[in-house]
Design a protein around this motif. Structure first.
Motif, PDB file in Angstrom:
ATOM      1  N   PHE A 343       0.860  -1.191   0.000  1.00 37.66           N
ATOM      2  CA  PHE A 343       0.000   0.000   0.000  1.00 37.66           C
ATOM      3  C   PHE A 343       0.892   1.235   0.000  1.00 37.66           C
ATOM      4  O   PHE A 343       2.008   1.217   0.553  1.00 37.66           O
ATOM      5  N   TYR A 344       0.407   2.304  -0.609  1.00 39.63           N
ATOM      6  CA  TYR A 344       1.179   3.546  -0.664  1.00 39.63           C
ATOM      7  C   TYR A 344       0.898   4.397   0.565  1.00 39.63           C
ATOM      8  O   TYR A 344      -0.253   4.704   0.882  1.00 39.63           O
ATOM      9  N   MET A 345       1.968   4.775   1.229  1.00 42.44           N
ATOM     10  CA  MET A 345       1.876   5.652   2.394  1.00 42.44           C
ATOM     11  C   MET A 345       2.437   7.021   2.015  1.00 42.44           C
ATOM     12  O   MET A 345       3.325   7.559   2.659  1.00 42.44           O
ATOM     13  N   GLY A 346       1.890   7.558   0.934  1.00 42.46           N
ATOM     14  CA  GLY A 346       2.322   8.870   0.457  1.00 42.46           C
ATOM     15  C   GLY A 346       3.387   8.829  -0.619  1.00 42.46           C
ATOM     16  O   GLY A 346       3.687   9.871  -1.218  1.00 42.46           O
ATOM     17  N   GLU A 347       3.971   7.680  -0.901  1.00 40.72           N
ATOM     18  CA  GLU A 347       4.935   7.583  -2.000  1.00 40.72           C
ATOM     19  C   GLU A 347       4.227   7.948  -3.302  1.00 40.72           C
ATOM     20  O   GLU A 347       3.099   7.520  -3.539  1.00 40.72           O
ATOM     21  N   HIS A 348       4.887   8.747  -4.119  1.00 43.26           N
ATOM     22  CA  HIS A 348       4.307   9.284  -5.357  1.00 43.26           C
ATOM     23  C   HIS A 348       3.092  10.188  -5.082  1.00 43.26           C
ATOM     24  O   HIS A 348       2.343  10.522  -6.005  1.00 43.26           O
ATOM     25  N   GLY A 349       2.890  10.558  -3.817  1.00 39.59           N
ATOM     26  CA  GLY A 349       1.723  11.351  -3.458  1.00 39.59           C
ATOM     27  C   GLY A 349       0.445  10.546  -3.347  1.00 39.59           C
ATOM     28  O   GLY A 349      -0.648  11.112  -3.345  1.00 39.59           O
ATOM     29  N   TRP A 350       0.558   9.222  -3.204  1.00 34.71           N
ATOM     30  CA  TRP A 350      -0.587   8.325  -3.326  1.00 34.71           C
ATOM     31  C   TRP A 350      -0.972   7.631  -2.024  1.00 34.71           C
ATOM     32  O   TRP A 350      -0.182   7.508  -1.084  1.00 34.71           O
ATOM     33  N   PHE A 351      -2.207   7.098  -2.035  1.00 33.92           N
ATOM     34  CA  PHE A 351      -2.630   5.993  -1.185  1.00 33.92           C
ATOM     35  C   PHE A 351      -3.103   4.893  -2.150  1.00 33.92           C
ATOM     36  O   PHE A 351      -2.995   5.041  -3.357  1.00 33.92           O
ATOM     37  N   ASP A 352      -3.598   3.777  -1.643  1.00 38.19           N
ATOM     38  CA  ASP A 352      -4.045   2.630  -2.443  1.00 38.19           C
ATOM     39  C   ASP A 352      -2.859   1.776  -2.932  1.00 38.19           C
ATOM     40  O   ASP A 352      -1.788   1.808  -2.335  1.00 38.19           O
ATOM     41  N   ARG A 354      -2.217  -1.288  -6.590  1.00 39.60           N
ATOM     42  CA  ARG A 354      -2.446  -1.512  -8.020  1.00 39.60           C
ATOM     43  C   ARG A 354      -1.201  -1.426  -8.895  1.00 39.60           C
ATOM     44  O   ARG A 354      -0.928  -2.346  -9.661  1.00 39.60           O
ATOM     45  N   PHE A 355      -0.479  -0.319  -8.861  1.00 46.11           N
ATOM     46  CA  PHE A 355       0.696  -0.168  -9.719  1.00 46.11           C
ATOM     47  C   PHE A 355       1.771  -1.205  -9.385  1.00 46.11           C
ATOM     48  O   PHE A 355       1.880  -1.657  -8.252  1.00 46.11           O
ATOM     49  N   MET A 356       2.599  -1.498 -10.362  1.00 45.50           N
ATOM     50  CA  MET A 356       3.695  -2.449 -10.164  1.00 45.50           C
ATOM     51  C   MET A 356       4.904  -1.811  -9.472  1.00 45.50           C
ATOM     52  O   MET A 356       5.942  -2.436  -9.345  1.00 45.50           O
ATOM     53  N   TYR A 357       4.768  -0.594  -9.012  1.00 40.56           N
ATOM     54  CA  TYR A 357       5.851   0.026  -8.254  1.00 40.56           C
ATOM     55  C   TYR A 357       6.005  -0.696  -6.905  1.00 40.56           C
ATOM     56  O   TYR A 357       5.080  -1.324  -6.400  1.00 40.56           O
ATOM     57  N   GLU A 358       7.175  -0.570  -6.306  1.00 41.84           N
ATOM     58  CA  GLU A 358       7.566  -1.418  -5.185  1.00 41.84           C
ATOM     59  C   GLU A 358       6.587  -1.418  -4.015  1.00 41.84           C
ATOM     60  O   GLU A 358       6.334  -2.461  -3.419  1.00 41.84           O
ATOM     61  N   GLU A 359       6.057  -0.260  -3.655  1.00 42.92           N
ATOM     62  CA  GLU A 359       5.251  -0.175  -2.432  1.00 42.92           C
ATOM     63  C   GLU A 359       3.987  -1.021  -2.502  1.00 42.92           C
ATOM     64  O   GLU A 359       3.486  -1.457  -1.456  1.00 42.92           O
ATOM     65  N   TRP A 461       5.489   1.995 -22.335  1.00 44.57           N
ATOM     66  CA  TRP A 461       6.456   1.159 -21.617  1.00 44.57           C
ATOM     67  C   TRP A 461       7.147   1.997 -20.539  1.00 44.57           C
ATOM     68  O   TRP A 461       7.332   3.206 -20.704  1.00 44.57           O
ATOM     69  N   GLU A 462       7.565   1.333 -19.449  1.00 43.10           N
ATOM     70  CA  GLU A 462       8.395   1.972 -18.442  1.00 43.10           C
ATOM     71  C   GLU A 462       9.511   1.018 -18.039  1.00 43.10           C
ATOM     72  O   GLU A 462       9.305  -0.196 -17.962  1.00 43.10           O
ATOM     73  N   LEU A 463      10.685   1.591 -17.792  1.00 38.04           N
ATOM     74  CA  LEU A 463      11.863   0.811 -17.405  1.00 38.04           C
ATOM     75  C   LEU A 463      12.554   1.525 -16.246  1.00 38.04           C
ATOM     76  O   LEU A 463      12.790   2.736 -16.314  1.00 38.04           O
ATOM     77  N   TYR A 464      12.891   0.754 -15.199  1.00 39.78           N
ATOM     78  CA  TYR A 464      13.539   1.335 -14.022  1.00 39.78           C
ATOM     79  C   TYR A 464      14.769   0.529 -13.630  1.00 39.78           C
ATOM     80  O   TYR A 464      14.753  -0.709 -13.671  1.00 39.78           O
ATOM     81  N   ASP A 465      15.797   1.259 -13.251  1.00 41.74           N
ATOM     82  CA  ASP A 465      16.975   0.672 -12.619  1.00 41.74           C
ATOM     83  C   ASP A 465      16.791   0.855 -11.118  1.00 41.74           C
ATOM     84  O   ASP A 465      17.009   1.946 -10.579  1.00 41.74           O
ATOM     85  N   LEU A 466      16.373  -0.202 -10.430  1.00 43.36           N
ATOM     86  CA  LEU A 466      16.019  -0.091  -9.016  1.00 43.36           C
ATOM     87  C   LEU A 466      17.224   0.184  -8.127  1.00 43.36           C
ATOM     88  O   LEU A 466      17.078   0.692  -7.014  1.00 43.36           O
ATOM     89  N   GLN A 467      18.398  -0.133  -8.630  1.00 43.74           N
ATOM     90  CA  GLN A 467      19.611   0.145  -7.864  1.00 43.74           C
ATOM     91  C   GLN A 467      19.907   1.648  -7.845  1.00 43.74           C
ATOM     92  O   GLN A 467      20.227   2.214  -6.807  1.00 43.74           O
ATOM     93  N   HIS A 471      13.231   4.863  -5.890  1.00 45.11           N
ATOM     94  CA  HIS A 471      11.918   5.499  -5.721  1.00 45.11           C
ATOM     95  C   HIS A 471      11.111   5.518  -7.016  1.00 45.11           C
ATOM     96  O   HIS A 471       9.989   6.033  -7.048  1.00 45.11           O
ATOM     97  N   GLU A 472      11.671   4.982  -8.087  1.00 40.84           N
ATOM     98  CA  GLU A 472      10.972   4.783  -9.368  1.00 40.84           C
ATOM     99  C   GLU A 472      10.325   6.075  -9.884  1.00 40.84           C
ATOM    100  O   GLU A 472       9.119   6.154 -10.088  1.00 40.84           O
ATOM    101  N   VAL A 473      11.165   7.065 -10.102  1.00 41.46           N
ATOM    102  CA  VAL A 473      10.690   8.329 -10.664  1.00 41.46           C
ATOM    103  C   VAL A 473      11.333   8.636 -12.016  1.00 41.46           C
ATOM    104  O   VAL A 473      10.938   9.588 -12.694  1.00 41.46           O
ATOM    105  N   ASN A 474      12.306   7.820 -12.415  1.00 43.48           N
ATOM    106  CA  ASN A 474      13.039   8.095 -13.662  1.00 43.48           C
ATOM    107  C   ASN A 474      12.840   6.943 -14.638  1.00 43.48           C
ATOM    108  O   ASN A 474      13.556   5.939 -14.608  1.00 43.48           O
ATOM    109  N   ASN A 475      11.871   7.080 -15.510  1.00 46.13           N
ATOM    110  CA  ASN A 475      11.586   6.080 -16.531  1.00 46.13           C
ATOM    111  C   ASN A 475      12.657   6.185 -17.624  1.00 46.13           C
ATOM    112  O   ASN A 475      12.708   7.172 -18.362  1.00 46.13           O
TER     113      ASN A 475
END
Length: 515
Positions: A343-352, A354-359, A461-467, A471-475
């Protein structure tokens, strides 16, 4: 005659030995309790290093067993995650791709296999799969999503009854009541399905204001501008625009006309009114905030309500652990705590989620198995919720059907360092456009990279280098120098689609000419 008598005695003795061995085998098989919460973020659990809250009882399970640092889900949404737990299969295989449908309980579900192999099975609490459970000797489930106060429960005899009290406490009471009267000649499998911490985050009265003395730091990507990310730009799940002051944050909530407060007793309503109207709403009126200041105030209120709701969750987990200690069941009972997804605790400004982002991709998962898991273990391998069913079957010494898509991680729990394991995982999310306008997407996550394909209206498409970009902000999809990496990831993605038989997703890649 003598020979016949001797044969008869021999057969009786053999049968007695068989019954004795069978009973010994059953008693040696562990009991299993799976505590399954709703929308509980790993970022709020102190065992995972959270600075937001302290969760001593979830931490206890991790300390006395193992914490899974890379537990992930295959479709980050509530009902489909429960369906995956039950089947050990991806959503496109078990047929439950999105919420508010009817899950096909007639298909193979692993609790039925446990039931057929000598286990007593039960599900108590939140079920939310559009129908009634099958494969369980007993159930006492919340009606639909359930309510935090004075909720309805549907029991195995199909009675629907309103029970007075707070939902998390009631679920614990019903859990202990079932354990008290269970068939002690059998091992048991029990799911404790928690409603917490689902929206709208109504804390237990004793926890109102539990975090009012804290000011939480904003996540580094709280003010994300969603640059170069079409799906993130077009979602509807921000604390800024989506989170409602009245319904979610209880600012000047309506305690008289309809809604959730109709369920409250006068005493319960008074406690809420005294806290939310006389304190929270008064503060809101006095501050007269606008712009970013208002968004940040909403963030603080969101976390305070969410964490206060989670406080009761952790306390009740402690109550269940204490019950197991008191009754001696802790010696031979596997205890698992997990959430249906992150669940998002404010990451990306979000709650909820669904997205494949880490949180939202990652979920908390801690597990205690006396005599098998070394206390204080950390399981760093990439485990998925399709793995839960085969692992539990393995623990119960029940054959794992070949069509289950997950893999048992019991060998890892036993300390086998040579067991081959996945280095990448596959994800597919479907629910669109309601309720949060998140474009359907599939993708692959490796130990370092993540490649995601949004389809239908969100064709990108989106691609991230998690290393480099945790925070997955740079596609970086399409960036110079990523061509070879992208081609390799697409080939691996295609292989996973084939492996997991996701034909619809494969057609999308095939249409792009990916051979």
């Amino acid at each position: 005659m003598k020979i016949a008598l001797q044969v008869r005695r021999y057969l009786l003795l053999t049968a007695a030995c068989f019954v004795y061995m069978l009973s010994k085998g059953q008693s040696s098989r562990p009991n299993i309790i799976f505590i399954f919460s709703d929308d509980h973020a790993y970022q709020t659990i102190s065992a995972y290093g959270s600075k937001l809250a302290v969760t001593p009882n979830i931490d206890r399970i991790a300390r006395e067993g193992a914490i899974f640092t890379n537990a992930m889900v295959t479709n980050s949404i509530c009902g489909p995650s429960r369906a995956t737990l039950l089947t050990g299969k991806y959503s496109h295989i078990n047929g439950y791709t999105l919420n508010e449908k009817k899950f096909n309980t007639g298909q193979q579900v692993f609790p039925r296999l446990l039931q057929q192999n000598g286990y007593q099975t039960a599900w108590i609490g939140k079920w939310h799969l559009g129908n009634l459970p099958e494969g369980f000797d007993h159930y006492q489930i919340l009606n639909s999503q359930g309510q935090y106060y004075n909720p309805q429960f549907i029991s195995s005899n199909h009675d629907t009854t309103i029970h007075h009290g707070y939902v998390t406490n009631l679920i614990t009471q019903f859990t202990e009541a079932w354990l008290d009267k269970r068939d002690t000649s059998k091992p048991f499998f029990l799911v404790v399905g928690e409603k917490a911490t689902h929206r709208e985050w109504l804390p237990d009265i004793q926890d109102l204001g539990a975090y009012d003395d804290k000011t939480f730091s904003l996540p580094p990507n709280f003010h994300d501008d969603y640059k170069n990310r079409i799906a993130a730009q077009n979602q509807d799940m921000t604390i800024d625009k989506t989170m409602r002051l009245k319904e979610d944050l209880k600012v000047h909530a309506d305690y008289e006309k309809g809604g959730i407060y109709n369920r409250f007793t006068e005493d319960q309503k008074k406690s809420f009114y005294d806290y939310y109207e006389n304190k929270v709403s008064k503060e809101f009126d006095e501050k007269r905030l606008t712009g970013e200041a208002l968004v940040e105030w909403k963030y603080q209120r969101y976390l305070k309500d969410y964490l206060a709701t989670a406080k009761s969750l952790d306390r009740n987990i402690g109550e269940i652990l204490a019950y197991l200690d008191k009754t001696g069941l802790s010696k031979n009972t596997v205890v698992i705590y997990a959430s249906d997804q992150g669940f998002y605790m404010g990451e990306h400004g979000w709650f909820d989620k669904r997205f494949m982002y880490e949180e939202s991709l990652r979920t908390p998962f801690v597990m205690r198995y006396p005599g098998v898991i070394k206390p204080g273990s950390a399981i760093n391998q990439m485990t998925l919720n399709i793995d839960w069913a085969p692992t539990l079957l393995n623990i119960a010494q029940v054959n794992i059907p070949q069509d289950i898509q997950g893999t048992s991680f019991l060998p890892i729990l036993k300390g086998d360092k040579n067991v081959p394991w996945r280095k990448e995982m596959y994800y597919h999310y479907y629910e669109f456009p309601q309720p949060h306008h998140v474009y359907p997407h599939f993708g692959i996550r490796t130990e370092r990279y993540k490649l995601v394909r949004f389809y239908d209206a969100g064709n990108a498409w989106e691609l991230y280098d998690l290393q480099k970009d945790p925070h997955e902000v740079n596609n970086i999809y399409g960036s110079k120098g990523t061509e070879k990496l992208t081609a390799e990831l697409k080939q691996h993605l295609k292989k996973l689609m084939i492996e997991y038989k996701d034909e619809d997703a494969f057609k999308i890649l095939d249409a792009e000419g990916l051979k």
